[in-house]
Design an enzyme around this catalytic site. Structure first.
Site, PDB file in Angstrom:
ATOM      1  CE  LYS A  76      75.481 -50.142  10.188  1.00  0.00           C
ATOM      2  NZ  LYS A  76      74.647 -50.707   9.101  1.00  0.00           N
ATOM      3  CB  SER A 151      71.163 -51.787  10.586  1.00  0.00           C
ATOM      4  OG  SER A 151      72.109 -51.796   9.531  1.00  0.00           O
ATOM      5  CB  SER A 175      71.140 -51.220   6.598  1.00  0.00           C
ATOM      6  OG  SER A 175      70.423 -52.213   7.294  1.00  0.00           O
TER       7      SER A 175
END
Lengths: 484, 477
Positions: A76, A151, A175
């Site tokens: 990420k 997210s 997330s």
């Protein structure tokens, strides 16, 4: 190759059926060919990946490889990666080349995993749909009109579309778990402090936790083995002895006490999603688990509490983006105030600004007691609910998200409705507990996720339950039609 | 109207650690700009603070030394504000729960002791430095100082004059150096203070409105700044005005204070507990261990000096103002085997004067304890008089060697031979017949004149006691 489990890939690499370079090239090619459809990567680090793959091949040859040596991974874009752009999904850090590696990244490098690139995400991890990214929305591989959740939308979509075998994500209020549910894959938010936060760009420090994302529980366990562990550079890191999270996957779950909080099955839960969850519960019951209705009476307060604490911490954490030392700086600042104002106004997107303002307000003199302090007190009550529940049951189960993936744009102008999509995941962060989402079926070809919540440091138990469920079902084996 | 001054000080003592409070970067002073700031100090995305254990020990030492409870649980908080030399946009400090709670310390004013309360002492990180001079139209930022550990020591508003404020500040300065937790170097900013100053009509109970004078980095400036501020406030009040609560900056060049920001303009720092740092827990065993490591504290040493050496409060205070000075004194007492009062006089008198004149610390003294002790022995055994000793001392300071060498070389040995002294007396009497007559007529005051004359012709070397005795006999005839 893209439909193989980590264990299978690892076996093939160790048996020299193919090399890490070949495997890496294979995934790089898939990314190049398919990612235009879902926009899951911000940066693809092909050159670096091939160099790492070559090194991995040498390790595999010389016999000092670890189980995941040579396996490609996507990080990420919230994790700092030395020499590689680390944007956190924001224009603010579009020009930021991190000069160091996050502990999670370092651990993956050490284990010999090969970094394919950095995945798209909501700006500074603030969002539940991956629509707040400066790099454009990520699309759900199951329906490219729909959001992947957020997210960690890019990480999850990349794994769901099999553009990467495995990925790292972060989870502040859901997330990892919410997008995992919306994209039909397995994602774990570990106990707060199990995975180091060093080098993981902070959103809300007391809630942020990095975790593994994969196709199935065993893959997630294998990656957790790599990234978990005490880190002296993170004062909130737990000094917990290293575990092998694969060790108990095959344990029977006969006699397992599953708690079903009535709050997770009430108003707001989509009926079709509810049915899928009921079916999953039956499946686990057939495997020998016993069901127990429990109460988590403060659950309804978790969203409001979260939207005080998380913005408060973020308002302070994001103060360092001031245009002075790194990141976006406005052109021709007239004076210091102008530099601050325009750099931040230009560098941050709307959702980030909204949360900075909420948080600044909540911490202001005269409001602190009414908001931040009160929220911390309720946080304790929410945490106590779980402590009480775990006196009666081993794991807690419910839907990860009350709905399936919604359309891109559907909730952009309705932040409250967007925030409510994390209603079942947020309380887990507030309590610091481990939570896992696994795929449990579909409603109109859109995946439904099942959330399992464990007591502190009970990751192995959660993975055991998930693995046993996945031995009896094949939801996790299904690929989005466009990414077969 | 008679005004009473009320002063409270906030002292920032830089803790003498090798590395910073939350990172491993060096704290050494004077490195080229931005060479001692690591990723953590720069506030790069993703970095986290880790508390340096040494600062906890040092703060605990201070707490124990002022008789304050060291908190079993204290909390680091973020003080949020934007400034270019504050990389994270917040300073990590302690707010509601500091590590050191209420304590106190004694100061001496005009030979009397006074107790000054200490409200609290807390740990925090220093900010960097903004440099406005060397960059045309721009400001430079040096982040070397960022993250340097500070102990902020907050006093009660217990001081009633600039003199008391200085005495208090010097006392804290001496204490932190005794404890070896701060080098006390004010030029380098290791020890600096802010002063809260207000005035009120004599006898009024309520405090007047205070102003805060920022960043005073020498004892002299503190005194001057407070004096000028008191004058300003009294002038203002006497001309019918009111004092505004505000922060003021002392300008040493112009010797004036001027406003920085008022209470209304003050930042809302939005303090909240730093989620990156766990509450700091201190166990009693840890404190016991630190207690055992504490040196003899200045007040204890002072009392011991009074009792053991029979010194006055004034001498004992002066000699114990620093650990090194006290050690110096005790060493010469031991080595010279002389009267402690004599030793004290020399250390506090001639030696202190020369150190002051040359702006030197006792550790830089050009006369070693061995040298001074040897000279004091020569006073005690009457080889030289106290007066001659001053010459010897100065010569030693100037590097002319040991006392014995100097006495020998310069022929300063005291004349103790009765015959020789009598000869000198006879000479003086012969040369001063008028004074002799006056003396014998009853003008006894002239005795001193004769002693002086004899000492003069002996070039100061005659033993004064013998001169007195022999002169008396001769004059009486």
């Amino acid at each position: 190759m893209h439909n193989k489990t980590l264990a299978e890939l690892s076996h093939a690499l160790h048996q020299r059926e193919y090399s890490s370079v070949e495997l890496t090239r294979y995934f790089l090619e898939r990314i190049e060919r398919l990612d235009t459809q879902i926009n899951s990567f911000i940066s693809v680090t092909a050159e670096m990946a091939l160099a790492q793959a070559q090194a991995a091949d040498q390790r595999l040859q010389s016999g000092n490889a670890s189980p995941l040596t040579g396996i490609p991974i996507a990080h990420k874009d919230i994790f700092c990666t030395e020499g590689v752009k680390t944007s956190c999904g924001s224009k603010m850090l579009d020009n930021f080349i991190a000069p160091y590696n996050a502990t999670v990244v370092e651990k993956c490098h050490t284990a010999g995993l090969v970094m394919l690139g950095k995945t798209n995400m909501d700006e500074f991890a603030m969002g539940s749909s991956n629509e707040t990214s400066f790099y454009g929305p990520v699309k759900n591989p199951w329906d490219t009109q729909a959001v992947p959740g957020g997210s960690s939308g890019g990480a999850v979509a990349a794994v769901a579309a099999r553009l990467a075998p495995v990925a790292t994500g972060t989870d502040t209020g859901g997330s990892i778990r919410q997008p995992a549910a919306l994209c039909g894959i397995t994602g774990l938010k570990p106990t707060y402090g199990l995975v180091s936060r060093y080098g993981m760009i902070a959103f809300a420090s007391s809630l942020d936790q990095g975790g593994p994302i994969g196709d199935n529980a065993k893959d997630v366990a294998l990656l957790l083995n790599v990234i978990a562990g005490f880190d002296e550079r993170d004062s909130t890191s737990l000094n917990h002895p290293q575990e092998d999270y694969t060790a108990h996957l095959n344990d029977s779950i006969a006699g397992l006490k599953i708690g079903l909080p009535k709050e997770f099955f009430g108003e707001g839960l989509n009926a079709e999603v509810g049915k899928i969850v009921e079916a999953a519960i039956k499946e686990l019951e057939q495997a020998g688990a016993t069901l127990h209705e429990i109460e988590l009476p403060h659950t309804h307060l978790s969203v409001p509490v979260y939207y005080i604490i998380a913005p408060a911490e973020c308002s302070s954490n994001l103060s360092r983006y001031d245009g002075v030392r790194f990141g976006h700086r406005c052109e021709n600042p007239q004076d210091l105030l102008d530099l601050y104002k325009r750099s931040r106004a230009q560098g941050f997107g709307a959702e980030v600004k909204r949360r900075i303002m909420i948080g600044t307000y909540a911490l202001s003199a005269g409001y602190y007691d009414a908001y931040y302090l009160k929220a911390q007190q309720i946080r304790r009550l929410i945490s106590n609910d779980f402590t009480d529940a775990f006196k009666q049951v081993d794991v807690i189960l419910g839907p990860t998200s009350p709905t399936t993936a919604f359309k891109i744009g559907e909730k952009v102008n309705d932040p409250i409705s967007m925030y409510l999509s994390d209603i079942n995941t947020i309380s887990v962060n507030l309590a610091g507990l481990p939570g896992l989402s696994i795929p449990a079926g579909f409603v109109n070809q859109r995946p439904v996720g099942l959330q399992l919540i464990g007591n502190y440091l009970n990751e192995a138990r959660l993975l055991n339950v998930a693995h046993q469920y996945q031995q009896r079902t094949d939801w996790h084996r299904q690929n989005p039609p466009k990414f077969l | 109207m008679a005004w009473e001054v009320v002063i409270g000080l906030e002292i920032h003592a830089q803790l003498a650690t090798n590395s910073k409070i939350f990172s491993g970067a060096s704290t050494a002073y004077g490195a080229p700009p931005n060479t001692q700031a690591c990723a953590v100090d720069l506030g790069l995305p993703g970095v986290l603070p880790v508390l340096n254990e040494k600062v906890v020990r040092m703060a605990a030492k201070f707490g124990l030394a002022i008789g304050a409870p060291v908190a079993p649980r204290s909390v680091f908080a973020r003080k949020n504000y934007f400034y270019p030399d504050l990389p994270k946009g917040y300073q990590i400090s302690q707010y509601e729960l500091p590590i050191v709670n209420k304590g106190q310390i004694q100061i001496e004013i005009d030979g009397k002791e006074k107790t000054i309360g200490i409200t609290r002492a807390h740990l925090e990180e220093d900010a960097g430095k903004s440099l406005h001079e060397d960059f045309q139209g721009l400001s430079g930022i040096d982040l070397n100082r960022t993250g340097t550990p500070l102990l902020e020591i907050v006093s009660e508003p217990d001081m009633r004059s600039p003199k008391e404020a200085i005495a208090y500040m010097k006392k804290i300065h001496s204490l932190v150096r005794y404890l070896d937790i701060c080098d006390g170097n004010m030029q380098e900013g290791s020890f600096r203070c802010d002063a809260n100053v207000s005035v009120r009509p004599q006898g009024q109970k309520e405090f007047g409105t205070r102003s805060e004078l920022k960043n005073l980095n020498s004892f002299r400036f503190v005194e001057r700044a407070i004096n000028i501020e008191i004058e300003r406030q009294i002038d203002l009040l006497e001309s019918g005005g009111t004092v505004r609560q505000e922060t003021r900056l002392y300008d040493a060049d112009k010797n004036e204070t001027r406003p920085m920001r008022s209470k209304e303009e003050a930042n809302d720092y939005r303090y909240f507990p730093d989620p990156d740092l766990l509450p700091l827990l201190i166990e009693s065993e840890f404190l016991e261990q630190i207690k055992a490591e504490l040196p003899e504290l200045p007040d204890d040493k002072k009392q011991r000096f009074i009792q053991q050496y029979g010194l006055s409060l004034y001498d004992a205070s002066g000699l114990t103002s620093s650990r090194e000075l006290a050690d110096y004194f005790e060493e010469i007492v031991k080595l010279s085997n002389s009267d402690a009062k004599l030793c004290a006089n020399w250390v506090m008198g001639d030696l202190a004067a020369l150190l002051n004149k040359n702006n030197l610390e006792i550790t830089d003294s050009k006369v070693s304890t061995i040298q001074l002790a040897a000279m004091l022995r020569r006073i005690s055994d009457k080889t030289i008089s106290g007066k001659i000793a001053k010459q010897v001392f100065e010569a030693m300071w100037n590097g002319e060697g040991d006392a014995d060498t100097i006495i020998e070389k310069r022929g300063l040995k005291q004349v103790t031979d009765t015959g020789a002294i009598e000869k000198l007396i006879d000479e003086v009497i012969v040369n001063n017949p008028k004074q002799l007559q006056d003396y014998r007529d009853g003008k006894e005051k002239l005795f001193g004149f004769f002693v002086g004359q004899v000492m003069k012709v002996s070039k100061g070397k005659a033993n004064p006691k013998q001169v007195n005795e022999l002169l008396k006999k001769k004059l009486e005839g």
